[in-house]
Design a protein around this motif. Structure first.
Motif, short mmCIF file in Angstrom:
data_model
loop_
_atom_site.label_atom_id
_atom_site.label_comp_id
_atom_site.label_asym_id
_atom_site.label_seq_id
_atom_site.Cartn_x
_atom_site.Cartn_y
_atom_site.Cartn_z
N TYR A 1 8.07 0.31 -36.48
CA TYR A 1 9.26 -0.37 -34.81
C TYR A 1 10.24 -1.20 -35.59
CZ TYR A 1 5.20 2.60 -32.35
OH TYR A 1 5.41 3.81 -31.70
N ASN A 2 9.71 -1.94 -36.47
CA ASN A 2 10.72 -2.84 -36.85
C ASN A 2 11.02 -3.96 -35.68
OD1 ASN A 2 12.41 -4.52 -38.35
ND2 ASN A 2 14.45 -3.41 -38.10
N GLY A 3 10.10 -3.75 -35.07
CA GLY A 3 10.28 -4.94 -33.95
C GLY A 3 10.44 -4.22 -32.53
N GLY A 4 11.46 -4.45 -31.89
CA GLY A 4 11.87 -4.01 -30.57
C GLY A 4 11.36 -4.58 -29.25
N TYR A 5 11.50 -3.38 -28.44
CA TYR A 5 11.22 -4.24 -27.24
C TYR A 5 9.86 -3.28 -26.72
CZ TYR A 5 15.62 -6.34 -27.13
OH TYR A 5 16.53 -7.30 -27.82
N PRO A 6 9.33 -4.32 -25.99
CA PRO A 6 8.17 -3.23 -25.03
C PRO A 6 8.02 -2.68 -24.13
CG PRO A 6 7.90 -5.63 -24.69
CD PRO A 6 8.74 -5.23 -25.96
N GLU A 7 7.66 -1.84 -24.22
CA GLU A 7 7.92 -0.72 -22.80
C GLU A 7 6.81 -1.16 -21.42
OE1 GLU A 7 6.39 3.42 -23.02
OE2 GLU A 7 7.57 3.60 -24.72
N LYS A 8 5.95 -1.36 -21.64
CA LYS A 8 5.10 -2.80 -21.06
C LYS A 8 4.56 -4.16 -21.33
CE LYS A 8 1.00 -3.57 -21.19
NZ LYS A 8 -0.71 -3.15 -20.76
N PRO A 9 5.72 -5.18 -20.70
CA PRO A 9 5.86 -6.42 -21.01
C PRO A 9 5.11 -7.91 -21.49
CG PRO A 9 7.58 -6.39 -19.48
CD PRO A 9 6.78 -5.07 -19.93
N VAL A 10 3.72 -7.59 -20.43
CA VAL A 10 2.73 -7.78 -20.32
C VAL A 10 0.90 -7.54 -21.14
CG1 VAL A 10 1.05 -9.03 -18.78
CG2 VAL A 10 3.41 -8.81 -18.27
N PHE A 11 0.56 -8.42 -21.80
CA PHE A 11 -0.07 -7.72 -22.94
C PHE A 11 -1.56 -8.92 -22.04
CE2 PHE A 11 3.10 -6.70 -25.18
CZ PHE A 11 2.98 -6.00 -25.63
N ALA A 12 -2.65 -8.03 -22.11
CA ALA A 12 -4.07 -8.86 -22.49
C ALA A 12 -4.70 -9.15 -23.31
CB ALA A 12 -5.31 -8.41 -20.92
N GLY A 13 -5.28 -10.09 -24.19
CA GLY A 13 -5.37 -10.68 -24.94
C GLY A 13 -6.69 -10.96 -25.36
N GLY A 14 -7.13 -11.23 -26.29
CA GLY A 14 -8.77 -10.97 -26.60
C GLY A 14 -9.26 -12.20 -25.83
N ASP A 15 -8.29 -12.96 -25.90
CA ASP A 15 -9.50 -14.75 -24.81
C ASP A 15 -8.68 -14.02 -23.60
OD1 ASP A 15 -6.37 -14.78 -24.29
OD2 ASP A 15 -6.40 -16.32 -25.44
N GLY A 16 -8.94 -13.01 -22.64
CA GLY A 16 -8.48 -12.66 -21.21
C GLY A 16 -8.06 -13.51 -20.41
N GLU A 17 -5.98 -13.78 -21.67
CA GLU A 17 -5.07 -14.32 -21.00
C GLU A 17 -4.05 -13.60 -20.96
OE1 GLU A 17 -4.62 -17.46 -19.91
OE2 GLU A 17 -6.83 -17.49 -20.17
N GLU A 18 -3.10 -13.74 -20.09
CA GLU A 18 -2.22 -12.44 -19.98
C GLU A 18 -0.84 -12.49 -21.10
OE1 GLU A 18 -0.98 -11.13 -16.74
OE2 GLU A 18 -2.81 -9.30 -16.23
N TYR A 19 -0.15 -12.31 -21.64
CA TYR A 19 0.69 -12.90 -22.95
C TYR A 19 2.34 -12.28 -22.62
CZ TYR A 19 -2.70 -15.68 -25.16
OH TYR A 19 -3.94 -15.87 -25.73
N SER A 20 3.08 -12.81 -21.75
CA SER A 20 4.42 -11.32 -22.26
C SER A 20 4.89 -12.00 -23.62
CB SER A 20 5.26 -12.78 -21.05
OG SER A 20 6.50 -12.36 -21.09
N VAL A 21 5.71 -10.55 -23.38
CA VAL A 21 7.07 -10.11 -24.48
C VAL A 21 8.17 -10.23 -24.36
CG1 VAL A 21 6.91 -8.78 -26.91
CG2 VAL A 21 4.39 -10.32 -26.30
N ASP A 22 8.80 -10.74 -24.40
CA ASP A 22 10.19 -10.01 -23.87
C ASP A 22 10.63 -9.21 -24.93
OD1 ASP A 22 10.78 -11.94 -21.80
OD2 ASP A 22 11.64 -13.18 -23.67
#
Length: 103
Positions: free
Chosen positions: A32-53
């Motif tokens: 993909y060479n980077g790009g924009y995610p379809e789902k901008p919020v991810f759950a990390g392995g630490d249980g926290e949520e992370y937002s990706v623009d």
């Protein structure tokens, strides 16, 4: 070249900055060479949520944004340690991931 980046661009980053890009990150950039995610919020392995623009591209046709970002952050000692790779941006700045084989 398709939507992804070429192996040579990733190899250049590894050689220039003395890092080893994790296989999962390498696969993402080759596809993909980077790009924009379809789902901008991810759950990390630490249980926290992370937002990706957006994921920082390795190559945009004219420049090498990931290389430029990494060079900028490493130019000023102490901004980020050598074992972190900026791979995405969110509202508060760059998201970084730990590189395999690094301290």
């Amino acid at each position: 070249m398709s939507n992804g980046c070429e192996y040579g661009f990733l190899d250049r980053i590894e050689q220039k900055f003395h890092v080893k890009i994790p296989a999962e990150v390498r696969e993402h950039y080759l596809a993909y060479n980077g790009g924009y995610p379809e789902k901008p919020v991810f759950a990390g392995g630490d249980g926290e949520e992370y937002s990706v623009d957006w994921f920082i591209p390795v190559w945009d046709g004219k420049e090498r944004p990931m290389e430029k970002t990494l060079g900028f952050l490493r130019a000023d000692d102490g901004v980020i340690p050598d074992w972190l790779l900026p791979f995405a941006e969110e509202g508060g700045g760059n998201l970084c991931g730990r590189l395999h084989g690094q301290a």
